[in-house]
Scaffold this motif. Sequence first.
Motif, PDB file in Angstrom:
ATOM      1  N   LYS A   1      34.794 -36.969 -39.700  1.00  0.00           N
ATOM      2  CA  LYS A   1      34.087 -38.001 -38.941  1.00  0.00           C
ATOM      3  C   LYS A   1      34.260 -39.374 -39.591  1.00  0.00           C
ATOM      4  N   VAL A   2      34.229 -39.413 -40.914  1.00  0.00           N
ATOM      5  CA  VAL A   2      34.460 -40.680 -41.623  1.00  0.00           C
ATOM      6  C   VAL A   2      35.859 -41.198 -41.305  1.00  0.00           C
ATOM      7  N   PHE A   3      36.826 -40.307 -41.334  1.00  0.00           N
ATOM      8  CA  PHE A   3      38.212 -40.691 -41.028  1.00  0.00           C
ATOM      9  C   PHE A   3      38.330 -41.206 -39.601  1.00  0.00           C
ATOM     10  N   ASP A   4      37.668 -40.543 -38.656  1.00  0.00           N
ATOM     11  CA  ASP A   4      37.716 -40.958 -37.257  1.00  0.00           C
ATOM     12  C   ASP A   4      37.046 -42.315 -37.061  1.00  0.00           C
ATOM     13  N   ILE A   5      35.931 -42.537 -37.749  1.00  0.00           N
ATOM     14  CA  ILE A   5      35.171 -43.781 -37.595  1.00  0.00           C
ATOM     15  C   ILE A   5      35.983 -44.985 -38.050  1.00  0.00           C
ATOM     16  N   PHE A   6      36.569 -44.895 -39.234  1.00  0.00           N
ATOM     17  CA  PHE A   6      37.168 -46.082 -39.831  1.00  0.00           C
ATOM     18  C   PHE A   6      38.670 -46.205 -39.586  1.00  0.00           C
ATOM     19  N   GLN A   7      39.364 -45.100 -39.495  1.00  0.00           N
ATOM     20  CA  GLN A   7      40.800 -45.180 -39.280  1.00  0.00           C
ATOM     21  C   GLN A   7      41.134 -45.436 -37.817  1.00  0.00           C
ATOM     22  N   PHE A   8      40.385 -44.811 -36.897  1.00  0.00           N
ATOM     23  CA  PHE A   8      40.667 -44.947 -35.477  1.00  0.00           C
ATOM     24  C   PHE A   8      39.679 -45.873 -34.772  1.00  0.00           C
ATOM     25  N   ASP A   9      38.870 -46.581 -35.550  1.00  0.00           N
ATOM     26  CA  ASP A   9      37.956 -47.594 -35.018  1.00  0.00           C
ATOM     27  C   ASP A   9      37.001 -46.998 -33.989  1.00  0.00           C
ATOM     28  N   HIS A  10      36.384 -45.882 -34.328  1.00  0.00           N
ATOM     29  CA  HIS A  10      35.356 -45.262 -33.492  1.00  0.00           C
ATOM     30  C   HIS A  10      34.044 -45.229 -34.273  1.00  0.00           C
ATOM     31  N   PRO A  11      33.392 -46.375 -34.444  1.00  0.00           N
ATOM     32  CA  PRO A  11      32.202 -46.433 -35.293  1.00  0.00           C
ATOM     33  C   PRO A  11      30.940 -45.867 -34.656  1.00  0.00           C
ATOM     34  N   TYR A  12      31.046 -45.432 -33.407  1.00  0.00           N
ATOM     35  CA  TYR A  12      29.858 -44.933 -32.714  1.00  0.00           C
ATOM     36  C   TYR A  12      29.664 -43.440 -32.964  1.00  0.00           C
ATOM     37  N   ILE A  13      28.423 -43.046 -33.203  1.00  0.00           N
ATOM     38  CA  ILE A  13      28.090 -41.639 -33.319  1.00  0.00           C
ATOM     39  C   ILE A  13      26.862 -41.371 -32.450  1.00  0.00           C
ATOM     40  N   VAL A  14      26.932 -40.367 -31.614  1.00  0.00           N
ATOM     41  CA  VAL A  14      25.860 -40.046 -30.680  1.00  0.00           C
ATOM     42  C   VAL A  14      24.571 -39.746 -31.454  1.00  0.00           C
ATOM     43  N   TYR A  15      23.457 -40.122 -30.856  1.00  0.00           N
ATOM     44  CA  TYR A  15      22.140 -39.990 -31.500  1.00  0.00           C
ATOM     45  C   TYR A  15      21.918 -38.587 -32.057  1.00  0.00           C
ATOM     46  N   ASN A  16      22.050 -37.556 -31.230  1.00  0.00           N
ATOM     47  CA  ASN A  16      21.811 -36.184 -31.694  1.00  0.00           C
ATOM     48  C   ASN A  16      22.853 -35.732 -32.711  1.00  0.00           C
ATOM     49  N   ASP A  17      24.092 -36.177 -32.528  1.00  0.00           N
ATOM     50  CA  ASP A  17      25.148 -35.806 -33.467  1.00  0.00           C
ATOM     51  C   ASP A  17      24.870 -36.365 -34.858  1.00  0.00           C
ATOM     52  N   CYS A  18      24.255 -37.524 -34.909  1.00  0.00           N
ATOM     53  CA  CYS A  18      23.945 -38.153 -36.194  1.00  0.00           C
ATOM     54  C   CYS A  18      23.038 -37.263 -37.041  1.00  0.00           C
ATOM     55  N   PHE A  19      22.010 -36.696 -36.421  1.00  0.00           N
ATOM     56  CA  PHE A  19      21.075 -35.861 -37.166  1.00  0.00           C
ATOM     57  C   PHE A  19      21.664 -34.491 -37.481  1.00  0.00           C
ATOM     58  N   THR A  20      22.512 -33.974 -36.589  1.00  0.00           N
ATOM     59  CA  THR A  20      23.218 -32.727 -36.887  1.00  0.00           C
ATOM     60  C   THR A  20      24.165 -32.928 -38.057  1.00  0.00           C
ATOM     61  N   PHE A  21      24.873 -34.035 -38.030  1.00  0.00           N
ATOM     62  CA  PHE A  21      25.777 -34.449 -39.095  1.00  0.00           C
ATOM     63  C   PHE A  21      25.014 -34.565 -40.412  1.00  0.00           C
ATOM     64  N   MET A  22      23.855 -35.180 -40.365  1.00  0.00           N
ATOM     65  CA  MET A  22      23.009 -35.369 -41.535  1.00  0.00           C
ATOM     66  C   MET A  22      22.559 -34.030 -42.111  1.00  0.00           C
ATOM     67  N   PHE A  23      22.178 -33.105 -41.229  1.00  0.00           N
ATOM     68  CA  PHE A  23      21.697 -31.800 -41.680  1.00  0.00           C
ATOM     69  C   PHE A  23      22.771 -31.055 -42.466  1.00  0.00           C
ATOM     70  N   PHE A  24      23.967 -30.946 -41.903  1.00  0.00           N
ATOM     71  CA  PHE A  24      25.019 -30.184 -42.569  1.00  0.00           C
ATOM     72  C   PHE A  24      25.447 -30.833 -43.884  1.00  0.00           C
ATOM     73  N   CYS A  25      25.531 -32.155 -43.906  1.00  0.00           N
ATOM     74  CA  CYS A  25      25.917 -32.844 -45.141  1.00  0.00           C
ATOM     75  C   CYS A  25      24.920 -32.591 -46.258  1.00  0.00           C
ATOM     76  N   TYR A  26      23.636 -32.770 -45.969  1.00  0.00           N
ATOM     77  CA  TYR A  26      22.621 -32.622 -47.003  1.00  0.00           C
ATOM     78  C   TYR A  26      22.372 -31.160 -47.366  1.00  0.00           C
ATOM     79  N   ALA A  27      22.470 -30.253 -46.390  1.00  0.00           N
ATOM     80  CA  ALA A  27      22.263 -28.830 -46.679  1.00  0.00           C
ATOM     81  C   ALA A  27      23.352 -28.312 -47.616  1.00  0.00           C
ATOM     82  N   CYS A  28      24.599 -28.651 -47.315  1.00  0.00           N
ATOM     83  CA  CYS A  28      25.708 -28.193 -48.161  1.00  0.00           C
ATOM     84  C   CYS A  28      25.694 -28.887 -49.514  1.00  0.00           C
TER      85      CYS A  28
END
Length: 205
Positions: free
Chosen positions: A87-114
């Motif tokens: 997701k970091v690669f997609d955001i900055f390399q392909f200029d897609h800085p938007y992340i859907v509201y629900n995806d943001c918290f799902t993303f947050m959960f997996f990052c912090y849990a792992c």
Amino acid sequence: MELLNPDLEKNTTFVHPAYFIISGFIDIPDMKYYYVFLFFVYIVSVLGNTAVMGIICLDHTLRTPKYIAVFNLAFADLVGSSALVPKVFDIFQFDHPYIVYNDCFTFMFFCYACLSMEPLNLVALAYDRLIAIIFPLHYQVKVTHRFMFSLIASFWLFASSVVVIAVVPLTTLSYCKSVVINSYFCDYALVHRLACNENMIRTSL
């Protein structure tokens, strides 16, 4: 980019934006070279962790309690890096800085849990070595497959529960001032600061 709602104090409904904007590192020059390095490190991480898990699964001599913890450490690192880096690669390399509201918290959960699982998994490995050193004759009795599976499962349950308890309240807050996260991922503290203080007070009462 700002989303303003001057009537928030009169409105008790939640304000949930359609998306957040990840803005970290965007203004740093020549960032595309860093992304090449990041992509290379991610590929090495995926191949390395996959190889470790594959070897442990295929080699019957490695199916011991200690290697259950090693397998889980590789698994947690693989899931955590796979949740973060693409997701970091997609955001900055392909200029897609938007992340859907629900995806943001799902993303947050997996990052912090792992991320939380990695030190906990090292605790399991440290306990395994401690018993092997202090009680070498009783090691096979004290550290069994069932014990290690139970320990790893309890660590996953603990880490996931703590992250859920921390993340879920963020979904009950209103985000009326800004949707810009000045980081490279959905950072808990920065997302929390974007919430409207007035609505945070209401939700805590």
